[in-house]
Design a protein around this motif. Structure first.
Motif, short mmCIF file in Angstrom:
data_model
loop_
_atom_site.label_atom_id
_atom_site.label_comp_id
_atom_site.label_asym_id
_atom_site.label_seq_id
_atom_site.Cartn_x
_atom_site.Cartn_y
_atom_site.Cartn_z
N PHE A 27 0.84 -1.21 0.00
CA PHE A 27 0.00 0.00 0.00
C PHE A 27 0.87 1.25 0.00
O PHE A 27 0.60 2.21 -0.74
N LEU A 28 1.92 1.26 0.83
CA LEU A 28 2.81 2.43 0.88
C LEU A 28 3.56 2.61 -0.43
O LEU A 28 3.85 3.74 -0.83
N PHE A 29 3.87 1.50 -1.11
CA PHE A 29 4.54 1.61 -2.42
C PHE A 29 3.64 2.31 -3.43
O PHE A 29 4.11 3.15 -4.20
N LYS A 30 2.36 1.98 -3.40
CA LYS A 30 1.42 2.59 -4.35
C LYS A 30 1.17 4.06 -4.02
O LYS A 30 1.12 4.91 -4.90
N ARG A 31 1.01 4.35 -2.72
CA ARG A 31 0.65 5.71 -2.31
C ARG A 31 1.87 6.61 -2.11
O ARG A 31 1.73 7.82 -1.98
N SER A 77 6.61 6.46 4.44
CA SER A 77 7.02 6.21 3.06
C SER A 77 7.87 4.95 3.01
O SER A 77 8.73 4.74 3.88
N LEU A 78 7.64 4.13 2.00
CA LEU A 78 8.42 2.91 1.82
C LEU A 78 9.65 3.21 0.97
O LEU A 78 9.56 3.86 -0.08
N ASP A 79 10.82 2.73 1.42
CA ASP A 79 12.06 2.85 0.64
C ASP A 79 12.21 1.57 -0.18
O ASP A 79 12.74 0.56 0.29
N SER A 80 11.71 1.60 -1.42
CA SER A 80 11.69 0.39 -2.25
C SER A 80 13.10 -0.12 -2.58
O SER A 80 13.30 -1.32 -2.73
#
Length: 506
Positions: A27-31, A77-80
């Motif tokens: 979800f965090l990756f998308k948003r 925030s996700l750190d991909s």
């Protein structure tokens, strides 16, 4: 954001932490950035589960947070990139073990497993593990020295901390504090081992892995390996020494290094001449060969530089990526397509008719392959319009050219897709053979307990026979498939690292 990259990240998080954490991470990756209530609503999970998942992701430094406009709520925030780094953990451990030994490997392994840890707790844990696995474990002093070395060499760094009492803390750490070595007393560690109620000093200062430092070593290894394979070990050793001297006078990720005197490299070779018997006598010839190589990694720093050389990292990685793309075209299509690609590379803008003439390929094949490469985004088209005099008809010119950055980004997408397929296949194999894999694990657990209790050889053999010969054959095949898939994943990650390093310099 890439859709396929999101799928890869979801699979990695599921494999490491389970479906709940994976759901929050996806979800965090998308948003990209979202407060906790939006995460709960978007994932349809209980708030307690969302909090737990965010704690896990923050602890492993996969999620960052900062205050939103009203400063009372945090946006997560996700750190991909760091999620993808999890695929490289075996490489980090292998690199540390090869260079600095088992103790250093275990220190890094413990931190990677936990995200971060304090220095005294880390020393005690590594000592405990090595005492169980070895008859002659290293002393606490030796493990402490290894930890101090890893901090000094910047493989480990202090994690940011908060100095205020805001609702959403602002985490930071000064550059000067990043690698300040704590004064850990061995007496304090020994006292804590004897009595766990004894407080450990520096327990509230936490350390984490500095991925950037590992990536510098991986980048250097690519260059050393390239020259070793192309020429010999002596040329690779010279490149390694130049890179080592570069760090003394240049920022690690600079495009071009400051001048490095060749006499410094010669002096180092003289001190270790026993290990480099062929390098020193032919040093000038090796430098000449490396300088003339088409990678353009090493160049003389001006005419009046007195034998100083500069390292052109950006140029070298650009050349490495060109060679990689050419190899991909060759394997994906054929030698004719690779010939067309190289021709367009040599002539930045070229007409279709010229391709047919210069590539010495039949017109029909040349046209088919050119447009096939265009459809796959290896080639790009630039259209020019030329209007004739007196408002006559407009003439169009079609020119083929290559936009290397776009090609690299397209290859990255291909790598993510391949990675997704291999991880999915591995999970499918595990699910398909779940029953027999679980049986093997149960038998191994029973055997471990029986050996610890001093069971006889006959009793152990009886337990081992619980797995039948056909089942052993199936397990052997599963093991081969898993090893092959894991090897392919590591090789795909090598390609991703090379492409991303190019984009970093680009």
């Amino acid at each position: 954001m890439s859709v396929i990259l999101g799928k890869v990240i979801s699979l990695i998080l599921t494999e490491r932490f389970g479906p709940v954490v994976s759901s929050v991470g996806a979800f965090l990756f998308k948003r990209q950035s979202s407060p906790i209530l939006y995460v709960r609503k978007g994932t349809d999970l209980p708030l307690s589960k969302v909090k737990e998942a965010l704690c896990i992701l923050i602890k492993h430094r996969l999620v960052t947070f900062k205050a939103n406009k009203n400063e009372n709520l945090a946006n997560y925030s996700l750190d991909s990139e760091k999620v993808l780094y999890m695929l490289r953990y075996p490489k980090y451990l292998n690199l540390i073990k090869t260079q600095y030994g088992d103790e250093a490997e275990m220190i890094v392994e413990e931190i990677l497993q936990r995200g971060y840890w304090s220095a005294p707790e880390l020393i005690l844990k590594v000592h405990e593990r090595m005492s169980k696995n070895s008859d002659r474990p290293p002393t606490l002093v030796h493990i402490k020295d290894k930890l101090i070395f890893l901090i000094t060499a910047k493989y480990l760094q202090r994690i940011p901390y908060s100095t205020d009492e805001k609702p959403v803390p602002d985490l930071h750490v000064d550059e000067k504090e990043m690698h300040v070595i704590p004064n850990i007393e061995i007496k304090n560690l020994v006292a804590h081992q004897a009595d766990s109620s004894v407080a450990l000093s520096y327990k509230n200062i936490y350390w984490a892995v500095n991925f950037d430092r590992f990536h510098q070593d991986m980048r250097d290894r690519i260059m050393v390996t390239a020259f070793t394979r192309k020429f010999d070990e002596c040329s690779g050793e010279i490149i390694k020494l130049f890179l080592r001297q570069m760090y003394i006078r240049t920022e690690p990720w600079a495009d071009v290094s400051n001048p490095i005197p060749a006499i410094e490299i010669k002096d180092i070779l003289k001190r270790q001449q026993s290990n480099n018997s062929h390098t020193l006598p032919f040093f000038d010839q090796y430098i000449n060969i490396i300088e003339q190589d088409n990678s353009k990694l090493l160049r003389k720093a001006g005419e009046a530089s007195g034998g100083s050389y500069q390292i052109y990292l950006k140029e070298a990685f650009t050349q490495f990526v060109w060679e990689l793309v050419e190899q991909v075209v060759l394997e994906k299509y054929d030698s004719k397509a690779a010939r067309i690609f190289r021709l367009v590379k040599l002539k930045p803008y070229i007409e279709p008719d010229q391709i047919q003439q210069l590539a010495m390929i039949p017109a029909k094949d040349a046209k088919k392959l050119s447009y096939q490469l265009y459809e796959e985004n290896f080639l790009h088209i630039q259209e020019l319009r030329k209007t004739s005099a007196n408002n006559g008809p407009t003439k169009n010119f079609t020119l083929f050219h290559i936009q290397l950055e776009n090609v690299v980004r397209m290859l990255l997408e291909m790598c993510y897709k391949t990675l997704f397929n291999h991880i999915s296949r591995r999970n499918h194999e595990k699910e398909l053979n779940k029953r027999i894999i679980d049986k093997k694990q149960r038998v191994e657990t029973i055997l471990l307990g029986m050996r610890a209790q001093g069971a006889t050889e006959e009793q152990i053999n009886d337990i081992e026979e619980m797995i039948t010969p056909p089942e052993k054959e199936i397990l052997s095949n599963i093991d081969k498939i898993m090893k092959k898939l894991s090897t392919i994943e590591l090789e795909i990650d090598d390609t991703i690292f090379l492409l991303k390093t190019f984009l970093l310099y680009y």
